[in-house]
Design a protein around this motif. Structure first.
Motif, PDB file in Angstrom:
ATOM      1  N   UNK A  14      52.677  28.789  61.303  1.00 28.64           N
ATOM      2  CA  UNK A  14      52.999  27.855  60.228  1.00 28.64           C
ATOM      3  C   UNK A  14      54.093  28.499  59.381  1.00 28.64           C
ATOM      4  N   UNK A  15      55.140  27.745  59.056  1.00 27.52           N
ATOM      5  CA  UNK A  15      56.257  28.310  58.306  1.00 27.52           C
ATOM      6  C   UNK A  15      56.658  27.388  57.161  1.00 27.52           C
ATOM      7  N   UNK A  16      56.838  27.986  55.973  1.00 30.34           N
ATOM      8  CA  UNK A  16      57.439  27.239  54.874  1.00 30.34           C
ATOM      9  C   UNK A  16      58.728  27.931  54.450  1.00 30.34           C
ATOM     10  N   UNK A  17      59.396  27.368  53.470  1.00 30.14           N
ATOM     11  CA  UNK A  17      60.752  27.803  53.147  1.00 30.14           C
ATOM     12  C   UNK A  17      60.817  29.234  52.633  1.00 30.14           C
ATOM     13  N   UNK A  18      60.101  29.524  51.555  1.00 28.67           N
ATOM     14  CA  UNK A  18      60.141  30.867  51.007  1.00 28.67           C
ATOM     15  C   UNK A  18      59.989  30.874  49.507  1.00 28.67           C
ATOM     16  N   UNK A  19      59.801  32.063  48.971  1.00 24.12           N
ATOM     17  CA  UNK A  19      59.581  32.224  47.545  1.00 24.12           C
ATOM     18  C   UNK A  19      59.920  33.657  47.168  1.00 24.12           C
ATOM     19  N   UNK A  20      60.362  33.899  45.954  1.00 25.40           N
ATOM     20  CA  UNK A  20      60.570  35.288  45.534  1.00 25.40           C
ATOM     21  C   UNK A  20      59.239  36.041  45.508  1.00 25.40           C
ATOM     22  N   UNK A  21      59.305  37.365  45.625  1.00 26.36           N
ATOM     23  CA  UNK A  21      58.095  38.179  45.547  1.00 26.36           C
ATOM     24  C   UNK A  21      57.499  38.161  44.146  1.00 26.36           C
ATOM     25  N   UNK A  22      58.336  37.908  43.160  1.00 22.56           N
ATOM     26  CA  UNK A  22      57.888  37.801  41.768  1.00 22.56           C
ATOM     27  C   UNK A  22      58.910  36.945  41.028  1.00 22.56           C
ATOM     28  N   UNK A  23      58.593  36.509  39.805  1.00 20.76           N
ATOM     29  CA  UNK A  23      59.572  35.717  39.057  1.00 20.76           C
ATOM     30  C   UNK A  23      60.584  36.571  38.305  1.00 20.76           C
ATOM     31  N   UNK A  75      48.239  32.631  38.133  1.00 22.79           N
ATOM     32  CA  UNK A  75      47.481  33.873  38.294  1.00 22.79           C
ATOM     33  C   UNK A  75      47.450  34.320  39.761  1.00 22.79           C
ATOM     34  N   UNK A  76      47.553  33.353  40.672  1.00 21.29           N
ATOM     35  CA  UNK A  76      47.565  33.674  42.098  1.00 21.29           C
ATOM     36  C   UNK A  76      48.984  33.909  42.618  1.00 21.29           C
ATOM     37  N   UNK A  77      49.954  33.766  41.747  1.00 19.21           N
ATOM     38  CA  UNK A  77      51.334  33.959  42.167  1.00 19.21           C
ATOM     39  C   UNK A  77      52.047  32.652  42.432  1.00 19.21           C
ATOM     40  N   UNK A  82      50.489  30.804  47.993  1.00 19.49           N
ATOM     41  CA  UNK A  82      49.034  30.802  48.123  1.00 19.49           C
ATOM     42  C   UNK A  82      48.501  29.520  48.744  1.00 19.49           C
ATOM     43  N   UNK A  83      49.196  28.393  48.570  1.00 20.11           N
ATOM     44  CA  UNK A  83      48.768  27.182  49.273  1.00 20.11           C
ATOM     45  C   UNK A  83      48.992  27.327  50.779  1.00 20.11           C
TER      46      UNK A  83
END
Length: 346
Positions: A14-23, A75-77, A82-83
C-alpha cells in the motif's frame, strides 16, 4: 499442492504520497525537495527543475508549509502516516496469513524501498501494488509505479508484480464516500455539494490522451476505454457515481480542482478552480455547502487544512454561512473492506 510444499504468500504494498518526518522546517524542506524534483510531478528538464525548485521554490515554500503542517500535526503525528499504518494493520487482519501487507510513502518515510524489502524478506511469491490514489495521474500513481520498478529491477530475483492503477469507480470506494456523505447530510440541510479534487496541469492530461481524444471538456461526460486513464474523466466519473448514491441531480453539485501552482509556473491547471467556484455561491443564495475531497483516501494537509479550513474561510468571507468538509475514508470499515476486496480480486 504437494505435501510439505512451501506455503505461497502474496505480498501487498500500500502506498500513499508522503509526509515530512516532522513539521519542522528542515524536515518539510527535505520532503518538498524530494517531491517537487520528481520528474513526473514537475515535468521540466532536470537541468531546469533542480535549480528552480531546490534553489528557489523550496527554500521559499518550506517555512510557510512548516507552519501549516504544525496545524495539521496530532499527538500521533502526521494523519496521512498513522491512517496509512492503521489501514495496513486492518487489511492484514482481514486478509490473513497468506498475505503480507506493507505500507510505504512515495516521498520520505516509511520509504517504498523499505516496504518492498519487507516483502522480499518474507519471500512472497508475488506482489500486488496498490497506490492509494483513486484517480490515475502520472504525477501520483505513475510516479509510484516507476519508483517500484526502479527498485525491483536491481533485485536478482524479481517476483511477479501487478499494479492496481486506479479505483475511481470501484463500488466499495464509492459506497464509503456515500456513507460518509449521508452521515453529514443527516445532520443538516445543504444547498449545494462541491467535489474538490487535487489539480494537475492541463498538459499532464493532454500528454496522456489516447489518440488526441481529450478536449478538456464534454469528453469527460462519459467514462470509456478512450479516457480510462484520464485523470479529469475519472474525477467526473467518481463524482457522478457518488452523486447518484446520494440522490443528487446534476444541478445540485459542482466538480472543481484545488492546490494549483499556476501563479508560479504560469501554466493552466485543471479547471474550474475550487477557490473561484465557492466565492460566487453565497450571492446565488447558496449559503450551506457540503464539500468532498474524493482524490484523497486519508486526512492530510490538502483536505483538513485547504478544504476544511482555508476554503471555509473564503466561503464565509463571501457571505456563506456553513461550509462542511466530509471526512476522508481513513479506516472506515467499508473502506477497509473495499481495499481488501480489490487485493483479493487482483
Amino acid at each position: 499442492m504437494p505435501e510439505n510444499a512451501p506455503q505461497r504468500r502474496i505480498g501487498v504494498l500500500l502506498v500513499n504520497l508522503g509526509t515530512p518526518d516532522s513539521p519542522q522546517t528542515s524536515d518539510v524542506r527535505r520532503y518538498l525537495n524530494e517531491f517537487l524534483t520528481d520528474g513526473r510531478v514537475v515535468d521540466m528538464p532536470a537541468a531546469v527543475r533542480y535549480p528552480l525548485f531546490q534553489g528557489l521554490v523550496v527554500p521559499l515554500r518550506a517555512p510557510k508549509s512548516a507552519k501549516i503542517y504544525q496545524q495539521l500535526w496530532t499527538e500521533r503525528g502526521s494523519p496521512l502516516l498513522f491512517h496509512g499504518l492503521d489501514l495496513q494493520k486492518l487489511v492484514q487482519e482481514r486478509l490473513g496469513s497468506h498475505y503480507v501487507v506493507a505500507f510505504g510513502m512515495r516521498y520520505q518515510n516509511p520509504s517504498i524501498e523499505k516496504a518492498l524489502e519487507e516483502l522480499r524478506e518474507a519471500a512472497v511469491d508475488r506482489i500486488i501494488v496498490l497506490p492509494l490514489f483513486p484517480q490515475y495521474a502520472s504525477a501520483s500513481t505513475g510516479s509510484v509505479q516507476q519508483k517500484v520498478m526502479d527498485i525491483v529491477r536491481k533485485w536478482w530475483v524479481v517476483p511477479s508484480i501487478s499494479f492496481i492503477s486506479s479505483f475511481a469507480d470501484n463500488p466499495g470506494f464509492i459506497d464509503t464516500i456515500v456513507a460518509l456523505g449521508k452521515e453529514e447530510m443527516a445532520k443538516r440541510d445543504y444547498d449545494h455539494i462541491v467535489f474538490s479534487y487535487h489539480g494537475i496541469p492541463e498538459r499532464h492530461v493532454l500528454k496522456g490522451s489516447f489518440k488526441g481524444y481529450c478536449q478538456l471538456g464534454k469528453c469527460c461526460n462519459t467514462y470509456n476505454k478512450n479516457n480510462r486513464y484520464c485523470y479529469r474523466a475519472q474525477c467526473f466519473a467518481t463524482s457522478r457515481l457518488v452523486a447518484a448514491g446520494l440522490g443528487l441531480s446534476p444541478d445540485q453539485y459542482t466538480v472543481s480542482f484545488q492546490s494549483r501552482l499556476q501563479s508560479r509556473l504560469r501554466d493552466p491547471w485543471l479547471q474550474p478552480y475550487t477557490d473561484e467556484v465557492l466565492k460566487p455561491l453565497p450571492a446565488k443564495g447558496i449559503k450551506n455547502v457540503l464539500a468532498f475531497s474524493p482524490a484523497f483516501v486519508a486526512d492530510c494537509l490538502e483536505t483538513t487544512i485547504e478544504v476544511g479550513e482555508e476554503f471555509k474561510e473564503l466561503f464565509e468571507e463571501a457571505g456563506g454561512e456553513h461550509w462542511q468538509l466530509v471526512p476522508s475514508l481513513n479506516t472506515h470499515p467499508l473502506w477497509v473492506e473495499a481495499v481488501t476486496d480489490m487485493i483479493r480480486q487482483n
